[in-house]
Motif scaffolding. Structure first.
Motif, short mmCIF file in Angstrom:
data_model
loop_
_atom_site.label_atom_id
_atom_site.label_comp_id
_atom_site.label_asym_id
_atom_site.label_seq_id
_atom_site.Cartn_x
_atom_site.Cartn_y
_atom_site.Cartn_z
N PRO A 86 0.78 -1.24 0.00
CA PRO A 86 0.00 0.00 0.00
C PRO A 86 0.82 1.30 0.00
O PRO A 86 0.28 2.34 -0.33
N VAL A 87 2.09 1.23 0.34
CA VAL A 87 2.92 2.44 0.32
C VAL A 87 3.54 2.63 -1.06
O VAL A 87 3.53 3.73 -1.62
N THR A 88 4.06 1.56 -1.64
CA THR A 88 4.75 1.66 -2.93
C THR A 88 3.87 1.28 -4.12
O THR A 88 4.23 1.57 -5.25
N LEU A 89 2.76 0.60 -3.84
CA LEU A 89 1.86 0.03 -4.86
C LEU A 89 2.57 -1.00 -5.73
O LEU A 89 2.15 -1.30 -6.83
N LYS A 90 3.63 -1.58 -5.20
CA LYS A 90 4.35 -2.64 -5.91
C LYS A 90 3.50 -3.91 -5.88
O LYS A 90 2.97 -4.29 -4.84
N LYS A 91 3.38 -4.57 -7.04
CA LYS A 91 2.67 -5.84 -7.13
C LYS A 91 3.54 -6.89 -6.45
O LYS A 91 4.70 -7.08 -6.80
N LEU A 92 2.96 -7.59 -5.45
CA LEU A 92 3.72 -8.53 -4.66
C LEU A 92 3.44 -9.99 -5.02
O LEU A 92 4.37 -10.78 -5.20
N VAL A 93 2.17 -10.36 -5.10
CA VAL A 93 1.79 -11.74 -5.37
C VAL A 93 0.51 -11.74 -6.20
O VAL A 93 -0.38 -10.92 -5.98
N VAL A 94 0.43 -12.68 -7.16
CA VAL A 94 -0.78 -12.85 -7.96
C VAL A 94 -1.13 -14.34 -7.96
O VAL A 94 -0.26 -15.19 -8.15
N TYR A 95 -2.42 -14.61 -7.74
CA TYR A 95 -2.95 -15.98 -7.77
C TYR A 95 -3.98 -16.10 -8.89
O TYR A 95 -4.72 -15.17 -9.15
N ARG A 96 -4.01 -17.28 -9.52
CA ARG A 96 -5.05 -17.60 -10.49
C ARG A 96 -5.55 -18.99 -10.15
O ARG A 96 -4.78 -19.95 -10.11
N ARG A 97 -6.85 -19.08 -9.87
CA ARG A 97 -7.50 -20.36 -9.53
C ARG A 97 -6.75 -21.11 -8.44
O ARG A 97 -6.54 -22.32 -8.52
N GLY A 98 -6.31 -20.36 -7.42
CA GLY A 98 -5.67 -20.99 -6.27
C GLY A 98 -4.19 -21.27 -6.43
O GLY A 98 -3.57 -21.78 -5.51
N THR A 99 -3.62 -20.94 -7.57
CA THR A 99 -2.20 -21.20 -7.82
C THR A 99 -1.45 -19.89 -7.96
O THR A 99 -1.87 -19.00 -8.70
N GLU A 100 -0.34 -19.79 -7.26
CA GLU A 100 0.48 -18.59 -7.36
C GLU A 100 1.11 -18.55 -8.74
O GLU A 100 1.78 -19.49 -9.16
N ILE A 101 0.88 -17.43 -9.45
CA ILE A 101 1.45 -17.30 -10.79
C ILE A 101 2.51 -16.20 -10.87
O ILE A 101 3.20 -16.07 -11.88
N TYR A 102 2.61 -15.38 -9.82
CA TYR A 102 3.63 -14.34 -9.79
C TYR A 102 3.98 -14.04 -8.34
O TYR A 102 3.11 -13.99 -7.48
N ARG A 103 5.25 -13.83 -8.09
CA ARG A 103 5.73 -13.35 -6.80
C ARG A 103 6.87 -12.39 -7.08
O ARG A 103 7.80 -12.74 -7.82
N ALA A 104 6.81 -11.20 -6.50
CA ALA A 104 7.86 -10.21 -6.72
C ALA A 104 9.20 -10.77 -6.22
O ALA A 104 9.24 -11.43 -5.17
N PRO A 105 10.27 -10.53 -6.95
CA PRO A 105 11.58 -11.01 -6.52
C PRO A 105 11.91 -10.54 -5.10
O PRO A 105 11.76 -9.36 -4.78
N GLY A 106 12.30 -11.47 -4.26
CA GLY A 106 12.69 -11.14 -2.89
C GLY A 106 11.53 -11.02 -1.91
O GLY A 106 11.76 -10.92 -0.71
N PHE A 107 10.28 -11.03 -2.38
CA PHE A 107 9.14 -10.89 -1.47
C PHE A 107 8.88 -12.23 -0.77
O PHE A 107 8.69 -13.25 -1.43
N THR A 108 8.86 -12.19 0.54
CA THR A 108 8.64 -13.42 1.32
C THR A 108 7.39 -13.34 2.18
O THR A 108 7.10 -14.26 2.91
N GLY A 109 6.67 -12.22 2.13
CA GLY A 109 5.49 -12.02 2.97
C GLY A 109 4.38 -12.90 2.59
O GLY A 109 3.41 -13.17 3.15
#
Length: 109
Positions: A86-109
């Motif tokens: 919410p501070v940077t508006l950086k996309k962190l994680v994206v899910y499609r049909r229950g499967t993670e399809i994107y995770r920002a490099p280095g993001f572990t949250g």
């Protein structure tokens, strides 16, 4: 009262299963953004614009924990759930049909 035939009950159960599987499955996971105080967050309006710039059709935006959460459809019509900082508006994680399809490099949250 009429008895329901086994054939009818089986058909109804199969239809219910098919409808359930047809719905998009969202994977809300325990995403943590470590965003700090809400007074430092960018507006939801800016988040909506960023998602629109991704080519997404927004279905819902909300605060989930200390992250922004977006439900949308991609340009190809796929239902997705995405989390943004919410501070940077950086996309962190994206899910499609229950499967993670994107995770920002280095993001572990």
């Amino acid at each position: 009262m009429r008895k329901i035939s086994r054939k009818y009950a089986a058909a109804a159960a199969a239809a219910l299963v098919a409808l359930t599987l047809a719905q998009p499955a969202y994977a809300d996971g325990d995403i943590t953004c470590n965003a700090g105080p809400a007074k430092n967050w960018k507006s939801i309006t800016k988040l909506k614009k960023k998602a629109w710039m991704e080519g997404w059709e927004l279905l819902k935006t909300q605060v989930e924990g200390d992250c922004y959460e977006v439900y949308a459809r991609t340009e190809s019509g796929q239902a997705i759930e995405a989390f943004f900082h919410p501070v940077t508006l950086k996309k962190l994680v994206v899910y499609r049909r229950g499967t993670e399809i994107y995770r920002a490099p280095g993001f572990t949250g």
